[in-house]
Design a protein around this motif. Structure first.
Motif, PDB file in Angstrom:
ATOM      1  N   ARG A 180       0.831  -1.206   0.000  1.00  0.00           N
ATOM      2  CA  ARG A 180       0.000   0.000   0.000  1.00  0.00           C
ATOM      3  C   ARG A 180       0.859   1.247   0.000  1.00  0.00           C
ATOM      4  O   ARG A 180       0.549   2.245  -0.666  1.00  0.00           O
ATOM      5  CB  ARG A 180      -0.916  -0.025   1.224  1.00  0.00           C
ATOM      6  N   GLU A 181       1.967   1.202   0.728  1.00  0.00           N
ATOM      7  CA  GLU A 181       2.815   2.374   0.860  1.00  0.00           C
ATOM      8  C   GLU A 181       3.628   2.625  -0.405  1.00  0.00           C
ATOM      9  O   GLU A 181       3.814   3.768  -0.829  1.00  0.00           O
ATOM     10  CB  GLU A 181       3.690   2.200   2.098  1.00  0.00           C
ATOM     11  N   TYR A 182       4.096   1.569  -1.051  1.00  0.00           N
ATOM     12  CA  TYR A 182       4.755   1.752  -2.343  1.00  0.00           C
ATOM     13  C   TYR A 182       3.763   2.282  -3.373  1.00  0.00           C
ATOM     14  O   TYR A 182       4.097   3.140  -4.196  1.00  0.00           O
ATOM     15  CB  TYR A 182       5.367   0.425  -2.813  1.00  0.00           C
ATOM     16  N   LEU A 183       2.560   1.764  -3.327  1.00  0.00           N
ATOM     17  CA  LEU A 183       1.552   2.221  -4.279  1.00  0.00           C
ATOM     18  C   LEU A 183       1.213   3.699  -4.051  1.00  0.00           C
ATOM     19  O   LEU A 183       0.978   4.438  -5.008  1.00  0.00           O
ATOM     20  CB  LEU A 183       0.302   1.358  -4.156  1.00  0.00           C
ATOM     21  N   ALA A 184       1.207   4.127  -2.783  1.00  0.00           N
ATOM     22  CA  ALA A 184       0.975   5.538  -2.490  1.00  0.00           C
ATOM     23  C   ALA A 184       2.074   6.411  -3.095  1.00  0.00           C
ATOM     24  O   ALA A 184       1.809   7.515  -3.578  1.00  0.00           O
ATOM     25  CB  ALA A 184       0.898   5.757  -0.978  1.00  0.00           C
ATOM     26  N   ALA A 185       3.315   5.913  -3.077  1.00  0.00           N
ATOM     27  CA  ALA A 185       4.414   6.654  -3.694  1.00  0.00           C
ATOM     28  C   ALA A 185       4.215   6.775  -5.198  1.00  0.00           C
ATOM     29  O   ALA A 185       4.404   7.840  -5.801  1.00  0.00           O
ATOM     30  CB  ALA A 185       5.741   5.969  -3.388  1.00  0.00           C
ATOM     31  N   VAL A 186       3.822   5.667  -5.819  1.00  0.00           N
ATOM     32  CA  VAL A 186       3.617   5.670  -7.273  1.00  0.00           C
ATOM     33  C   VAL A 186       2.449   6.563  -7.657  1.00  0.00           C
ATOM     34  O   VAL A 186       2.543   7.394  -8.575  1.00  0.00           O
ATOM     35  CB  VAL A 186       3.400   4.231  -7.778  1.00  0.00           C
TER      36      VAL A 186
ATOM     37  N   THR B 166       4.529 -10.265  -4.146  1.00  0.00           N
ATOM     38  CA  THR B 166       4.603 -10.394  -5.600  1.00  0.00           C
ATOM     39  C   THR B 166       3.550  -9.515  -6.263  1.00  0.00           C
ATOM     40  O   THR B 166       3.797  -8.902  -7.312  1.00  0.00           O
ATOM     41  CB  THR B 166       4.414 -11.869  -6.007  1.00  0.00           C
ATOM     42  N   GLU B 167       2.385  -9.411  -5.633  1.00  0.00           N
ATOM     43  CA  GLU B 167       1.285  -8.625  -6.197  1.00  0.00           C
ATOM     44  C   GLU B 167       1.648  -7.153  -6.379  1.00  0.00           C
ATOM     45  O   GLU B 167       1.134  -6.483  -7.273  1.00  0.00           O
ATOM     46  CB  GLU B 167       0.056  -8.741  -5.295  1.00  0.00           C
ATOM     47  N   ALA B 168       2.556  -6.648  -5.536  1.00  0.00           N
ATOM     48  CA  ALA B 168       2.951  -5.245  -5.647  1.00  0.00           C
ATOM     49  C   ALA B 168       3.513  -4.927  -7.026  1.00  0.00           C
ATOM     50  O   ALA B 168       3.311  -3.824  -7.553  1.00  0.00           O
ATOM     51  CB  ALA B 168       3.986  -4.904  -4.572  1.00  0.00           C
ATOM     52  N   TYR B 169       4.215  -5.892  -7.621  1.00  0.00           N
ATOM     53  CA  TYR B 169       4.799  -5.638  -8.939  1.00  0.00           C
ATOM     54  C   TYR B 169       3.732  -5.605 -10.028  1.00  0.00           C
ATOM     55  O   TYR B 169       3.880  -4.885 -11.029  1.00  0.00           O
ATOM     56  CB  TYR B 169       5.893  -6.670  -9.219  1.00  0.00           C
ATOM     57  N   ALA B 170       2.651  -6.348  -9.842  1.00  0.00           N
ATOM     58  CA  ALA B 170       1.517  -6.226 -10.758  1.00  0.00           C
ATOM     59  C   ALA B 170       0.874  -4.855 -10.614  1.00  0.00           C
ATOM     60  O   ALA B 170       0.521  -4.201 -11.607  1.00  0.00           O
ATOM     61  CB  ALA B 170       0.499  -7.328 -10.478  1.00  0.00           C
ATOM     62  N   LEU B 171       0.709  -4.395  -9.379  1.00  0.00           N
ATOM     63  CA  LEU B 171       0.086  -3.098  -9.126  1.00  0.00           C
ATOM     64  C   LEU B 171       0.915  -1.956  -9.700  1.00  0.00           C
ATOM     65  O   LEU B 171       0.380  -1.051 -10.354  1.00  0.00           O
ATOM     66  CB  LEU B 171      -0.112  -2.916  -7.625  1.00  0.00           C
TER      67      LEU B 171
ATOM     68  N   ASP C 103       7.255  17.791  -0.685  1.00  0.00           N
ATOM     69  CA  ASP C 103       7.771  19.112  -0.323  1.00  0.00           C
ATOM     70  C   ASP C 103       9.031  19.448  -1.113  1.00  0.00           C
ATOM     71  O   ASP C 103       9.216  20.590  -1.559  1.00  0.00           O
ATOM     72  CB  ASP C 103       8.075  19.160   1.172  1.00  0.00           C
ATOM     73  N   ALA C 104       9.920  18.451  -1.291  1.00  0.00           N
ATOM     74  CA  ALA C 104      11.180  18.696  -2.002  1.00  0.00           C
ATOM     75  C   ALA C 104      10.958  19.090  -3.448  1.00  0.00           C
ATOM     76  O   ALA C 104      11.798  19.758  -4.058  1.00  0.00           O
ATOM     77  CB  ALA C 104      12.072  17.458  -1.926  1.00  0.00           C
ATOM     78  N   HIS C 105       9.813  18.686  -4.003  1.00  0.00           N
ATOM     79  CA  HIS C 105       9.533  18.966  -5.416  1.00  0.00           C
ATOM     80  C   HIS C 105       8.378  19.949  -5.600  1.00  0.00           C
ATOM     81  O   HIS C 105       7.880  20.120  -6.724  1.00  0.00           O
ATOM     82  CB  HIS C 105       9.258  17.659  -6.152  1.00  0.00           C
ATOM     83  N   GLY C 106       7.970  20.596  -4.525  1.00  0.00           N
ATOM     84  CA  GLY C 106       6.926  21.599  -4.633  1.00  0.00           C
ATOM     85  C   GLY C 106       5.589  21.054  -5.075  1.00  0.00           C
ATOM     86  O   GLY C 106       4.824  21.747  -5.761  1.00  0.00           O
ATOM     87  N   LEU C 107       5.294  19.824  -4.697  1.00  0.00           N
ATOM     88  CA  LEU C 107       4.034  19.208  -5.079  1.00  0.00           C
ATOM     89  C   LEU C 107       3.021  19.360  -3.956  1.00  0.00           C
ATOM     90  O   LEU C 107       3.347  19.173  -2.776  1.00  0.00           O
ATOM     91  CB  LEU C 107       4.241  17.718  -5.376  1.00  0.00           C
ATOM     92  N   ASP C 108       1.812  19.675  -4.321  1.00  0.00           N
ATOM     93  CA  ASP C 108       0.738  19.858  -3.343  1.00  0.00           C
ATOM     94  C   ASP C 108      -0.246  18.723  -3.552  1.00  0.00           C
ATOM     95  O   ASP C 108      -1.094  18.772  -4.459  1.00  0.00           O
ATOM     96  CB  ASP C 108       0.064  21.210  -3.543  1.00  0.00           C
ATOM     97  N   LEU C 109      -0.139  17.693  -2.743  1.00  0.00           N
ATOM     98  CA  LEU C 109      -0.994  16.535  -2.937  1.00  0.00           C
ATOM     99  C   LEU C 109      -1.174  15.775  -1.647  1.00  0.00           C
ATOM    100  O   LEU C 109      -0.378  15.903  -0.711  1.00  0.00           O
ATOM    101  CB  LEU C 109      -0.428  15.608  -4.027  1.00  0.00           C
ATOM    102  N   ASP C 110      -2.210  14.972  -1.596  1.00  0.00           N
ATOM    103  CA  ASP C 110      -2.470  14.088  -0.472  1.00  0.00           C
ATOM    104  C   ASP C 110      -1.764  12.774  -0.783  1.00  0.00           C
ATOM    105  O   ASP C 110      -2.228  11.981  -1.601  1.00  0.00           O
ATOM    106  CB  ASP C 110      -3.984  13.866  -0.347  1.00  0.00           C
ATOM    107  N   VAL C 111      -0.639  12.515  -0.102  1.00  0.00           N
ATOM    108  CA  VAL C 111       0.160  11.343  -0.442  1.00  0.00           C
ATOM    109  C   VAL C 111      -0.516  10.050  -0.041  1.00  0.00           C
ATOM    110  O   VAL C 111      -0.137   8.981  -0.489  1.00  0.00           O
ATOM    111  CB  VAL C 111       1.566  11.412   0.190  1.00  0.00           C
TER     112      VAL C 111
END
Length: 342
Positions: free
Chosen positions: A219-225, A262-267, A332-340
């Motif tokens: 879930r956390e990797y997917l949030a990054a993506v 393994t499912e993370a790589y499909a996601l 913050d480092a890239h000036g993005l305004d989003l709900d991570v």
């Protein structure tokens, strides 16, 4: 999928105790025997001139000569034999083939995936390290930018190997025509890849490091993506999207503490396929690490299955506080305004 493969890549043998073994490719091939729609392509080897477009020429020549003299230990982790040079040329050549196939319209079930070795993402401009001699994905990206056959002005590289892609960062750090993203475990080898490493000069803002804490899950990797990575690359609007596909962030890989299934790589595959479609970017995959043979083979197979019509299973967990804080730092480092966590 189409898999770029060469038996010559098996000849690079750093020894029975070394994790980057020829059995990695054998395991992948054995697993893919059970899958529908697998096609193998052998490409021409890469020449020294093309490698020297991203590496110091004298360095590449020294690697060639080192192998010709029988090889040995370049450093404590990075070992060659006489046959390694041919494997290097074919591994880089397969990466270039993947780019060419993608730019010539190979999509969907024909999406290209280069499974050459040795891997490349730790190879810096003028040195080998971390099992890597020539930076395959960097060579392929530069090939796309240099070729008169393709109209490519901007390349995005996403490195989801558990280790920071320091070599790729090093090569493109001051350039605007390549946006490099590394999603990796915080504090792991080689110790680079901090959030505030964002590029310099013309490349300022074109490097995004996403160091995730040990224990991070699907879930956390997917949030990054879905969060900072997708927003930044959508804004960048690349002509070509390359995935430096290492599979050592798997929970059963022996050398990391990230907890992906393994499912993370499909996601992740599904999300980057969607991003490529939405930005009209060609898409190709290039193998990096992954050292648990069974989970490496299963993870490559599930990338293939995703392009073959399998729907990935969405995670049910929420993003934890440590991972959410890490992603807020990236935004913050890239000036993005989003709900991570959204």
């Amino acid at each position: 999928m189409q898999f770029g493969y060469s038996e010559i890549c098996l000849a690079h043998d750093p020894g029975s105790r070394h994790p980057e073994t020829p059995d990695r490719l054998r395991a992948i091939r054995e697993r893919l025997k059970k899958k529908h729609g697998v096609e193998y392509v052998e490409a021409d080897p890469c020449d020294l001139d093309r490698m020297a477009a991203v590496h110091e020429r004298a360095y590449v020549e020294s690697v060639r000569d080192f192998c010709a003299d029988g090889g040995g230990n370049w450093d404590p982790d990075t070992t060659a034999v006489e046959e390694t040079w041919d494997a290097i040329c074919h591994s880089a050549g397969l990466a270039c083939w993947a780019v060419e196939a993608a730019l010539e319209g190979a999509t969907g079930r024909r999406t290209p995936f280069s499974i050459g070795r040795p891997p490349g993402h730790h190879a810096v401009y003028d040195d080998a390290m971390g099992f890597c001699f020539v930076n395959n994905v960097a060579v392929a990206a530069q090939h796309a930018l240099d070729s008169d056959a393709y109209d490519v002005d901007r390349v995005a590289i996403v490195d989801w190997d558990v280790h920071h892609g320091n070599g790729t960062q090093d090569i493109f750090y001051e350039r605007d025509d390549v946006f490099f993203v590394s999603l990796h475990e915080q504090g792991l080898y080689p110790g680079t890849g901090a959030v505030d490493e964002t590029g310099e000069g013309a490349g300022e803002g074109r490097t995004m490091n996403v160091p995730m804490p040990a224990g991070t899950d699907d879930r956390e990797y997917l949030a990054a993506v879905e969060g900072p990575i997708t927003q930044a690359l959508t804004d960048y609007d690349p002509d070509l999207l390359l995935i430096s596909a290492g599979f050592d962030a798997h929970r059963h890989d022996p050398i990391s503490r990230i907890r992906l299934s393994t499912e993370a790589y499909a996601l992740m595959t599904d999300r980057f396929r969607t991003l490529a479609d939405e930005t009209d970017a060609a898409l190709a995959f290039i193998l990096e690490g992954g050292y648990g043979l069974d989970v490496l083979a299963d993870s490559v197979a599930i990338v293939h299955e995703t392009f073959d019509g399998r729907e990935p299973v969405e995670p049910e967990s929420d993003c934890g506080e440590k991972a959410e804080s890490a992603l807020e730092d990236v935004a913050d480092a890239h000036g993005l305004d989003l709900d991570v966590d959204g």
